[in-house]
Design an enzyme around this catalytic site. Structure first.
Site, PDB file in Angstrom:
ATOM      1  N   THR A   1      75.003 140.016  83.573  1.00  0.00           N
ATOM      2  CA  THR A   1      73.678 140.288  84.143  1.00  0.00           C
ATOM      3  C   THR A   1      72.639 139.322  83.582  1.00  0.00           C
ATOM      4  O   THR A   1      71.899 138.670  84.329  1.00  0.00           O
ATOM      5  CB  THR A   1      73.259 141.737  83.813  1.00  0.00           C
ATOM      6  OG1 THR A   1      74.290 142.609  84.269  1.00  0.00           O
ATOM      7  CG2 THR A   1      71.943 142.114  84.459  1.00  0.00           C
TER       8      THR A   1
ATOM      9  N   ARG B   1      84.437 135.323  80.188  1.00  0.00           N
ATOM     10  CA  ARG B   1      85.869 135.667  80.145  1.00  0.00           C
ATOM     11  C   ARG B   1      86.612 135.144  81.368  1.00  0.00           C
ATOM     12  O   ARG B   1      87.632 134.503  81.250  1.00  0.00           O
ATOM     13  CB  ARG B   1      86.032 137.193  80.068  1.00  0.00           C
ATOM     14  CG  ARG B   1      86.200 137.697  78.675  1.00  0.00           C
ATOM     15  CD  ARG B   1      86.327 139.192  78.680  1.00  0.00           C
ATOM     16  NE  ARG B   1      85.264 139.802  79.480  1.00  0.00           N
ATOM     17  CZ  ARG B   1      84.753 140.998  79.250  1.00  0.00           C
ATOM     18  NH1 ARG B   1      85.209 141.721  78.262  1.00  0.00           N
ATOM     19  NH2 ARG B   1      83.802 141.493  80.016  1.00  0.00           N
TER      20      ARG B   1
ATOM     21  N   LYS C   1      70.659 143.142  70.650  1.00  0.00           N
ATOM     22  CA  LYS C   1      70.006 143.997  69.639  1.00  0.00           C
ATOM     23  C   LYS C   1      70.989 144.575  68.643  1.00  0.00           C
ATOM     24  O   LYS C   1      70.650 144.789  67.481  1.00  0.00           O
ATOM     25  CB  LYS C   1      69.220 145.133  70.302  1.00  0.00           C
ATOM     26  CG  LYS C   1      69.986 145.926  71.335  1.00  0.00           C
ATOM     27  CD  LYS C   1      69.593 145.503  72.712  1.00  0.00           C
ATOM     28  CE  LYS C   1      70.380 146.196  73.791  1.00  0.00           C
ATOM     29  NZ  LYS C   1      69.883 145.891  75.117  1.00  0.00           N
TER      30      LYS C   1
ATOM     31  N   GLU D   1      63.496 137.633  71.768  1.00  0.00           N
ATOM     32  CA  GLU D   1      62.522 138.425  72.537  1.00  0.00           C
ATOM     33  C   GLU D   1      63.213 139.416  73.474  1.00  0.00           C
ATOM     34  O   GLU D   1      62.759 140.548  73.657  1.00  0.00           O
ATOM     35  CB  GLU D   1      61.642 137.465  73.353  1.00  0.00           C
ATOM     36  CG  GLU D   1      60.531 138.140  74.094  1.00  0.00           C
ATOM     37  CD  GLU D   1      59.529 138.822  73.170  1.00  0.00           C
ATOM     38  OE1 GLU D   1      58.775 138.122  72.501  1.00  0.00           O
ATOM     39  OE2 GLU D   1      59.537 140.065  73.112  1.00  0.00           O
TER      40      GLU D   1
ATOM     41  N   ILE E   1      59.310 142.822  78.224  1.00  0.00           N
ATOM     42  CA  ILE E   1      58.002 142.983  77.558  1.00  0.00           C
ATOM     43  C   ILE E   1      57.947 142.034  76.354  1.00  0.00           C
ATOM     44  O   ILE E   1      58.830 142.082  75.508  1.00  0.00           O
ATOM     45  CB  ILE E   1      57.821 144.431  77.044  1.00  0.00           C
ATOM     46  CG1 ILE E   1      57.955 145.447  78.179  1.00  0.00           C
ATOM     47  CG2 ILE E   1      56.480 144.585  76.333  1.00  0.00           C
ATOM     48  CD1 ILE E   1      57.890 146.902  77.714  1.00  0.00           C
TER      49      ILE E   1
ATOM     50  N   GLU F   1      75.572 153.103  82.001  1.00  0.00           N
ATOM     51  CA  GLU F   1      76.915 152.533  81.877  1.00  0.00           C
ATOM     52  C   GLU F   1      77.963 153.613  82.123  1.00  0.00           C
ATOM     53  O   GLU F   1      77.674 154.812  82.000  1.00  0.00           O
ATOM     54  CB  GLU F   1      77.122 152.031  80.432  1.00  0.00           C
ATOM     55  CG  GLU F   1      76.101 151.043  79.951  1.00  0.00           C
ATOM     56  CD  GLU F   1      76.382 149.629  80.429  1.00  0.00           C
ATOM     57  OE1 GLU F   1      77.552 149.340  80.726  1.00  0.00           O
ATOM     58  OE2 GLU F   1      75.431 148.844  80.540  1.00  0.00           O
TER      59      GLU F   1
ATOM     60  N   LYS G   1      66.886 148.739  68.627  1.00  0.00           N
ATOM     61  CA  LYS G   1      65.620 148.055  68.944  1.00  0.00           C
ATOM     62  C   LYS G   1      64.529 148.455  67.949  1.00  0.00           C
ATOM     63  O   LYS G   1      63.732 147.625  67.513  1.00  0.00           O
ATOM     64  CB  LYS G   1      65.184 148.385  70.365  1.00  0.00           C
ATOM     65  CG  LYS G   1      66.162 147.856  71.405  1.00  0.00           C
ATOM     66  CD  LYS G   1      65.893 148.505  72.756  1.00  0.00           C
ATOM     67  CE  LYS G   1      66.873 148.062  73.814  1.00  0.00           C
ATOM     68  NZ  LYS G   1      66.807 148.907  75.016  1.00  0.00           N
TER      69      LYS G   1
HETATM   70  N1  LIG Z   1      71.592 143.950  81.012  1.00  0.00           N
HETATM   71  C1  LIG Z   1      70.361 144.048  80.554  1.00  0.00           C
HETATM   72  O1  LIG Z   1      69.451 144.413  81.286  1.00  0.00           O
HETATM   73  C2  LIG Z   1      70.055 143.690  79.134  1.00  0.00           C
HETATM   74  C3  LIG Z   1      68.728 143.833  78.670  1.00  0.00           C
HETATM   75  C4  LIG Z   1      68.403 143.458  77.358  1.00  0.00           C
HETATM   76  C5  LIG Z   1      69.405 142.989  76.545  1.00  0.00           C
HETATM   77  N2  LIG Z   1      70.696 142.900  76.995  1.00  0.00           N
HETATM   78  C6  LIG Z   1      71.714 142.383  76.086  1.00  0.00           C
HETATM   79  O2  LIG Z   1      72.183 141.142  76.608  1.00  0.00           O
HETATM   80  C7  LIG Z   1      73.545 140.967  76.268  1.00  0.00           C
HETATM   81  C8  LIG Z   1      74.364 140.746  77.527  1.00  0.00           C
HETATM   82  O3  LIG Z   1      74.214 141.888  78.371  1.00  0.00           O
HETATM   83  P1  LIG Z   1      74.701 141.885  79.899  1.00  0.00           P
HETATM   84  O4  LIG Z   1      74.135 143.119  80.494  1.00  0.00           O
HETATM   85  O5  LIG Z   1      74.407 140.574  80.530  1.00  0.00           O
HETATM   86  O6  LIG Z   1      76.266 142.057  79.689  1.00  0.00           O
HETATM   87  P2  LIG Z   1      77.415 141.842  80.761  1.00  0.00           P
HETATM   88  O7  LIG Z   1      76.867 141.849  82.147  1.00  0.00           O
HETATM   89  O8  LIG Z   1      78.511 142.756  80.399  1.00  0.00           O
HETATM   90  O9  LIG Z   1      77.880 140.334  80.462  1.00  0.00           O
HETATM   91  C9  LIG Z   1      78.589 139.972  79.320  1.00  0.00           C
HETATM   92  C10 LIG Z   1      79.108 138.551  79.508  1.00  0.00           C
HETATM   93  O10 LIG Z   1      79.830 138.184  78.341  1.00  0.00           O
HETATM   94  C11 LIG Z   1      81.101 137.679  78.736  1.00  0.00           C
HETATM   95  N3  LIG Z   1      82.065 138.015  77.686  1.00  0.00           N
HETATM   96  C12 LIG Z   1      82.394 139.234  77.215  1.00  0.00           C
HETATM   97  N4  LIG Z   1      83.309 139.119  76.233  1.00  0.00           N
HETATM   98  C13 LIG Z   1      83.566 137.800  76.120  1.00  0.00           C
HETATM   99  C14 LIG Z   1      84.436 137.042  75.316  1.00  0.00           C
HETATM  100  N5  LIG Z   1      85.230 137.627  74.416  1.00  0.00           N
HETATM  101  N6  LIG Z   1      84.452 135.707  75.467  1.00  0.00           N
HETATM  102  C15 LIG Z   1      83.651 135.097  76.384  1.00  0.00           C
HETATM  103  N7  LIG Z   1      82.793 135.762  77.164  1.00  0.00           N
HETATM  104  C16 LIG Z   1      82.760 137.111  77.038  1.00  0.00           C
HETATM  105  C17 LIG Z   1      81.456 138.357  80.051  1.00  0.00           C
HETATM  106  O11 LIG Z   1      82.378 137.567  80.768  1.00  0.00           O
HETATM  107  P3  LIG Z   1      82.864 137.977  82.254  1.00  0.00           P
HETATM  108  O12 LIG Z   1      81.653 137.909  83.123  1.00  0.00           O
HETATM  109  O13 LIG Z   1      83.859 136.938  82.617  1.00  0.00           O
HETATM  110  O14 LIG Z   1      83.424 139.352  82.132  1.00  0.00           O
HETATM  111  C18 LIG Z   1      80.069 138.418  80.705  1.00  0.00           C
HETATM  112  O15 LIG Z   1      79.810 137.216  81.376  1.00  0.00           O
HETATM  113  C19 LIG Z   1      73.921 142.210  75.449  1.00  0.00           C
HETATM  114  O16 LIG Z   1      73.734 141.943  74.078  1.00  0.00           O
HETATM  115  C20 LIG Z   1      72.927 143.243  75.915  1.00  0.00           C
HETATM  116  O17 LIG Z   1      72.689 144.249  74.961  1.00  0.00           O
HETATM  117  C21 LIG Z   1      71.024 143.245  78.265  1.00  0.00           C
END
Ligand SMILES: NC(=O)c1ccc[n+]([C@@H]2O[C@H](COP(=O)([O-])OP(=O)(O)OC[C@H]3O[C@@H](n4cnc5c(N)ncnc54)[C@H](OP(=O)(O)O)[C@@H]3O)[C@@H](O)[C@H]2O)c1
Length: 435
Positions: free
Chosen positions: A19, A51, A112, A136, A143, A197, A212
């Protein structure tokens, strides 16, 4: 380091294309000219890792180098910055960030969990090498609260930060209030809509908000990140009837993270709260987040916005990249990591405030007198008492609120009440915060 020339593009390697990662690449592409004007140089993605290579992510990856292993990407020779968007406090995310710093790359992350557990050590490592860690996006998504506290309020002593730090919980609580439905029902819907989730425990048990809060506390008070001292309770026990009583008593129910300097030390807690309907934070509904900071010169400042999602989170990640591209640097947590001053954590038992208590009691003479006696024995003074309807011999809900009292006394009174044979369910308590 190549970015010290500040003439050519800032080259970035992005680990994680979910995402947030995909959102960052889209933003960088769409706003390339604007960003180029604002930084005097372009931001160029040179390498990525995720991945599954074959997944359609809606972004063109033909011009960037692909790595199956994010740790190998961290050593990419041409990168100035490694952007970690994988997630998790350990494993590949941590290894990627550590190697990036060892190899002299700045780091930007939205993680976080990683910072709550290892923030101080990573900041020390980065600062020793003259590198930045931008985070950030890790707190309250879009925000700009980290910049707000660390830069905008840098002239203030901050005495308190509190806020709605988890959009999933705020969405569930808002839906429960507006529809009268139960927690489990609303959670199932939130999962279908993608607001929660498949395994929602990190969100609904308060852990995500606690991560956070631990980061915010460090930035607000100049203390090392101390996640283990955060008192954490989630929203599983908030029931549909609590919203009716809260409404009648003039409150809204919110899951809040609260960090406060007190005479006992620094309080850090995440739990459901009742807040007066007129408090600005009471009006922040749905998936929105909010943070309120209290500074000695500025007084109160309120930040509200989207705490998650592709666009808002990418906005925060890119703001950090722009800082690096401009050559702006700030100590990670506001003061250099080596000078973060250890502070005594204030125990939860030292919290002083008022309480809402809901009991299921058998409707028979003497039961209420027993409850009142348990409160009196601990010097807890009751403010309001609500019993709706009668059902002699059957269980009925009884609700009371207290005047300000110590948490320790309240807990002792609740233990006595819970042990009574006429009290048929564990008492439910929600702390009242008079902001
Ligand atoms: N989503 C939000 O709104 C949001 C908001 C604030 C902060 N965050 C933080 O941002 C971070 C990412 O969140 P997200 O929502 O974007 O997560 P996500 O959609 O699950 O994406 C995770 C990414 O990491 C890749 N990945 C996972 N394990 C891996 C590994 N062992 N080697 C290489 N790549 C790997 C996945 O690959 P694949 O795509 O190939 O599976 C995917 O592209 C997290 O720390 C989360 O807490 C998220």
């Amino acid at each position: 380091m190549s970015d010290s020339h500040k003439t050519g593009p800032l080259k970035i390697a992005v680990a994680g294309l979910g995402t947030v990662g995909a959102g960052v690449l889209k933003l960088l592409e769409r706003q390339a000219d604007l960003i180029g004007q604002r930084c005097g140089r372009r931001i160029e993605v040179v390498a990525v890792s995720a991945r599954s290579r074959g997944k359609d992510r809606g972004i063109d990856l033909s011009a960037v180098e692909w790595y199956d292993d994010p740790v190998a990407l961290a050593a990419h020779p041409g990168a100035d910055v490694v952007v970690e968007l994988i997630g998790g406090s350990e494993g590949p995310a941590k290894e990627t960030v550590e190697l990036a710093l060892e190899r002299g790359r700045h780091v930007v992350t939205a993680n976080k969990a990683l910072l709550a557990h290892h923030g101080t050590a990573l900041a020390a490592k980065a600062e020793a090498a003259g590198l930045a860690i931008g985070f950030e996006a890790a707190v309250a998504g879009g925000i700009p609260i980290i910049k707000g506290l660390r830069e905008g309020l840098a002239g203030n002593r901050v005495s308190e930060v509190h806020g709605i730090l988890n959009g999933t919980c705020n969405y569930i609580l808002t839906e429960m209030r507006t529809t009268g439905r139960d927690f489990a029902d609303v959670l199932a819907d939130a999962q279908k809509l993608g607001y929660a989730e498949a395994d929602p425990s990190f969100d609904i048990d308060g852990v995500d908000a606690a991560h956070k809060l631990a980061i915010l506390t460090s930035v607000a008070f100049g203390t090392p990140v101390d996640f283990k001292s955060v008192h954490v309770e989630g929203i599983r026990h908030v029931s549909a009837v609590d919203f009716d009583y809260a409404d009648a008593l003039g409150y809204r129910i919110k899951l809040l993270g609260i960090a406060r300097r007190t005479d006992h030390g620094i309080e850090q807690r995440v739990h459901p709260c009742m807040v007066p309907k007129a408090a600005p934070i009471a009006a922040v509904d749905g998936v929105f987040n909010a943070v309120i900071a209290q500074g000695d010169f500025v007084d109160r400042v309120l930040f509200v916005g989207r705490g998650a999602g592709e666009g808002p989170t990418a906005s925060a990640v890119v703001a950090d990249l722009i800082d690096i591209a401009r050559g702006r640097s700030t100590p990670t947590f506001g003061v250099p990591a080596a000078q973060l001053s250890e502070a005594q954590p204030s125990p939860m038992e030292a919290r002083r405030g008022s309480y809402y208590v809901r009991l299921m009691v058998v409707d028979r003479p003497g039961v209420i007198a027993d409850v009142a006696a348990a409160m009196r024995d601990q010097n807890v003074s009751m403010e309001q008492f609500l019993q709706r309807g009668r059902a002699p011999g059957e269980a009925v809900p009884v609700v009371l609120t207290t005047h300000d009292t110590d948490e320790a006394a309240m807990q002792r009174a609740l233990a006595t009440i819970a042990a009574k044979e006429s009290v048929v369910e564990p008492p439910r308590m929600i702390r009242i915060e008079q902001f």
